[in-house]
Design a protein around this motif. Structure first.
Motif, PDB file in Angstrom:
ATOM      1  N   PHE A  72      42.675  32.351 -18.246  1.00  0.00           N
ATOM      2  CA  PHE A  72      41.503  32.843 -17.508  1.00  0.00           C
ATOM      3  C   PHE A  72      41.910  33.352 -16.135  1.00  0.00           C
ATOM      4  O   PHE A  72      41.474  34.415 -15.679  1.00  0.00           O
ATOM      5  N   SER A  73      42.761  32.570 -15.452  1.00  0.00           N
ATOM      6  CA  SER A  73      43.204  32.962 -14.114  1.00  0.00           C
ATOM      7  C   SER A  73      43.963  34.284 -14.158  1.00  0.00           C
ATOM      8  O   SER A  73      43.788  35.152 -13.297  1.00  0.00           O
ATOM      9  N   CYS A 114      36.262  26.047 -19.181  1.00  0.00           N
ATOM     10  CA  CYS A 114      37.211  26.850 -18.396  1.00  0.00           C
ATOM     11  C   CYS A 114      36.561  28.128 -17.896  1.00  0.00           C
ATOM     12  O   CYS A 114      36.848  28.592 -16.784  1.00  0.00           O
ATOM     13  N   LYS A 116      33.369  33.991 -11.491  1.00  0.00           N
ATOM     14  CA  LYS A 116      33.228  34.634 -10.195  1.00  0.00           C
ATOM     15  C   LYS A 116      31.954  35.459 -10.192  1.00  0.00           C
ATOM     16  O   LYS A 116      31.490  35.918 -11.233  1.00  0.00           O
ATOM     17  N   ARG A 168      42.278  24.747  -6.706  1.00  0.00           N
ATOM     18  CA  ARG A 168      43.300  25.783  -6.900  1.00  0.00           C
ATOM     19  C   ARG A 168      44.688  25.243  -6.550  1.00  0.00           C
ATOM     20  O   ARG A 168      45.659  25.472  -7.271  1.00  0.00           O
ATOM     21  N   ASP A 213      36.854  24.331  -4.199  1.00  0.00           N
ATOM     22  CA  ASP A 213      37.502  25.338  -5.048  1.00  0.00           C
ATOM     23  C   ASP A 213      38.967  25.536  -4.660  1.00  0.00           C
ATOM     24  O   ASP A 213      39.863  25.604  -5.520  1.00  0.00           O
ATOM     25  N   ARG A 230      45.837  22.981  -9.329  1.00  0.00           N
ATOM     26  CA  ARG A 230      46.349  23.696 -10.491  1.00  0.00           C
ATOM     27  C   ARG A 230      47.760  24.221 -10.228  1.00  0.00           C
ATOM     28  O   ARG A 230      48.638  24.183 -11.106  1.00  0.00           O
ATOM     29  N   LEU A 289      43.072  27.644 -18.767  1.00  0.00           N
ATOM     30  CA  LEU A 289      42.790  27.992 -17.369  1.00  0.00           C
ATOM     31  C   LEU A 289      43.793  29.027 -16.857  1.00  0.00           C
ATOM     32  O   LEU A 289      43.427  29.947 -16.109  1.00  0.00           O
ATOM     33  N   TYR A 320      34.358  27.126 -15.019  1.00  0.00           N
ATOM     34  CA  TYR A 320      35.181  26.747 -13.873  1.00  0.00           C
ATOM     35  C   TYR A 320      35.776  27.980 -13.184  1.00  0.00           C
ATOM     36  O   TYR A 320      35.953  28.003 -11.967  1.00  0.00           O
ATOM     37  N   SER A 321      36.091  29.008 -13.992  1.00  0.00           N
ATOM     38  CA  SER A 321      36.756  30.201 -13.453  1.00  0.00           C
ATOM     39  C   SER A 321      35.774  31.304 -13.088  1.00  0.00           C
ATOM     40  O   SER A 321      36.200  32.381 -12.653  1.00  0.00           O
ATOM     41  N   LYS A 347      42.689  37.659 -12.359  1.00  0.00           N
ATOM     42  CA  LYS A 347      43.541  38.141 -11.277  1.00  0.00           C
ATOM     43  C   LYS A 347      43.913  39.607 -11.460  1.00  0.00           C
ATOM     44  O   LYS A 347      43.970  40.374 -10.495  1.00  0.00           O
TER      45      LYS A 347
END
Length: 549
Positions: free
Chosen positions: A450-451, A413, A419, A378, A374, A381, A447, A416-417, A455
């Motif tokens: 999503f991030s 996505c 949590k 990160r 992961d 990316r 992505l 993948y993202s 965040k």
């Protein structure tokens, strides 16, 4: 000795060459004109006094003849009763005579005596040796006569009897009458117009009649003087003044152009001496601009152009270096902060796996490897984002267009993202058509969204994901709970290294490039992107045109 400038010298020469001669000429012409007009005024009032006197004599003579006709008629009437009846009838029909009566010859008085109370003139005509016809001549007819004769005159007309009683006038102002009576001489010449006023440029004239013993006075009004002498003087002065102004204006225009252009040359030379090599001279060009000054301007500007080109290139290079330094500083800051966490995790978990002195369970190995993967992804990316920035700035983005299933990319996505402590709420239409786009760039865009949502999501709220199919477009939305953002700050979120200054951003790491990259890639790919924040809900929206389907 202090030397005068060109402008000062030209002004002094112009004053002595133009102003002084024009003042002298103006005084001479004004004086000659004034003398001529004064003689004309004197002649005019004399003629008017004679004209009015002649009209009065004619009027009195005509009235005498009418009175004689009445006397002649009485001579042919035999009885007194018939005479009285005739006089009454004549008085009724006559608007000129009144108080007609027959008196004894011994009572006959002086003819043409004026009565100021009744405003009448006494007339006497003998009927025979013993009888005299007497009557009053009304002055109304004389008033009308004077009014008609003076219609086109601006002068004041006064007619006085031998006792200085005002008989007729076209101006009954007390001040004017008082001035005339005070200045009129006691001993008067008969049968000639005489000037008697002591006022300059305002002549008074009288004409003394012999029968009746009256005096006609003509008074020049100040308005006549103003309309003749004063206006003529003003016109002469104005003409000379306008001529002088025109000459001075032409000189001033020439001096102005010369002065401004010389100052431009001085300023350009001073600017060059102080290191301002891009300074150019711009002259005010006209027929007043000398050829030599235009030639100097051309050569000077050609010289500064060559110097300015070299300095412009140097300044441009300096600006590029400044931007690169700023980008380098921001990049170093982002890398030093953002790369540290994933690298620390990778180094830590890989070191644990390499230790031989402890026993690690299979579950822990898998967990460690998963974390290493992961964090490595990160880092990948972040590297992709950093490498994309120069391409966006230079507009050198390369795209590979192919049919793409947007719903699968969103699902991938999201997976993948994902949590453990955050849930996604999906709202996806059943049929989402394929679109033509760059698969890798589209994954990078979504992505980043999503991030960004993960965040800055507050209180681990559900992140809403929407994918809708409309008639002409496909719309993707992702929303998370957020602090309120002012509308004026929303557009700034697309800038590089820009982050909100909140408690959350101070504890959450990020490069500040997410939305900048999203905006740059979307603009290049023809995707509409915009963000909004309403009621603590931050939403990023992408709209895809179906023409790319």
């Amino acid at each position: 000795m202090k030397r005068l400038r060109i402008v000062q010298q030209i002004i002094i020469v112009s004053l002595f060459a133009v102003i002084v001669p024009f003042i002298t000429i103006g005084l001479i012409i004004t004086n000659v004109s004034q003398q001529y007009v004064r003689r004309e005024l004197n002649y005019g009032v004399k003629q008017i006094s004679m004209y009015i006197a002649d009209a009065i004599e004619r009027y009195i003579l005509g009235s005498d003849k009418e009175f004689d006709y009445i006397t002649f008629a009485l001579k042919n009437i035999p009885t007194n009763s018939s005479r009285q009846k005739f006089l009454k009838d004549t008085t009724k029909v006559s608007d000129k005579f009144s108080n007609l009566e027959i008196i004894n010859a011994s009572r006959q008085g002086e003819n043409y005596q004026f009565n100021p109370k009744t405003r009448t003139v006494k007339l006497y005509t003998p009927i025979n040796d013993k009888e005299v016809l007497t009557g009053d001549l009304n002055i109304d007819g004389l008033d009308n006569l004077v009014a008609d004769k003076t219609t086109n005159f601006t002068q004041s007309i006064f007619i006085f009897d031998e006792q200085m009683h005002l008989v007729v006038s076209n101006d009954y102002g007390t001040e004017a009458i008082k001035e005339v009576t005070e200045t009129l001489p006691a001993n008067k010449q008969e049968g000639v117009g005489v000037i008697f006023s002591k006022r300059k440029n305002q002549p008074f004239a009288y004409y003394k009649l012999s029968n009746p013993d009256w005096t006609v006075v003509v008074m020049t009004q100040p308005s006549v003087t103003k309309n003749t002498i004063t206006k003529a003087k003003v016109k002469i002065v104005l003409s000379l003044l306008i001529a002088a102004i025109c000459i001075l204006l032409a000189v001033s225009v020439y001096v102005y152009y010369l002065y401004v252009n010389i100052r431009q040359l001085f300023k350009g030379i001073i600017a060059i001496s102080k290191g301002s090599y891009d300074r150019k001279i711009r002259l005010l060009k006209s027929i007043f601009t000398p050829h030599e000054i235009v030639f100097l301007e051309k050569e000077f500007n050609y010289m500064t152009q060559k110097v300015s080109q070299a300095y412009s290139e140097i300044r441009q290079r300096n600006l590029e270096l400044k931007r690169l330094n700023e980008y380098r500083d921001s990049l170093v800051s982002a890398v030093s902060h953002e790369f540290r966490t994933p690298l620390t995790s990778i180094i830590g978990y890989s070191s644990r796996l390499m230790r031989q002195d402890i026993s690690i369970s299979e579950e822990m190995k898998q967990k460690s490897l998963h974390i290493i993967k992961d964090q490595a992804q990160r880092l990948s990316r972040m590297v992709d984002d950093l490498l994309t920035v120069p391409d966006i700035e230079s507009s050198h983005l390369a795209f590979k267009s192919e049919p793409v299933d947007l719903s699968k990319i969103v699902e991938l996505c999201a997976e993948y993202s994902k949590k453990d402590n955050v849930e996604f709420g999906f709202e996806v239409d059943e049929h989402i058509p394929l679109i033509n786009s760059d698969y890798d760039k589209l994954i990078q865009i979504i992505l980043n969204l999503f991030s960004n949502a993960l965040k800055y999501n507050l209180d681990d709220e559900i992140i809403s994901i929407s994918l809708k199919n409309y008639d002409r477009m496909i719309e993707f939305k992702i929303s998370n709970k957020s602090e309120n953002i002012s509308p004026e700050f929303l557009d700034k979120l697309y800038d590089k290294f820009i982050r909100l200054d909140t408690e959350l951003t101070r504890t959450t790491r990020g490069t500040g490039l997410g939305l900048y990259i999203v905006k740059g890639l979307c603009d290049a790919m023809g995707i509409i992107v915009f963000v909004s924040c309403v009621d603590n809900k931050f939403t990023a929206t992408l709209r895809f045109n179906k023409n790319n389907e």
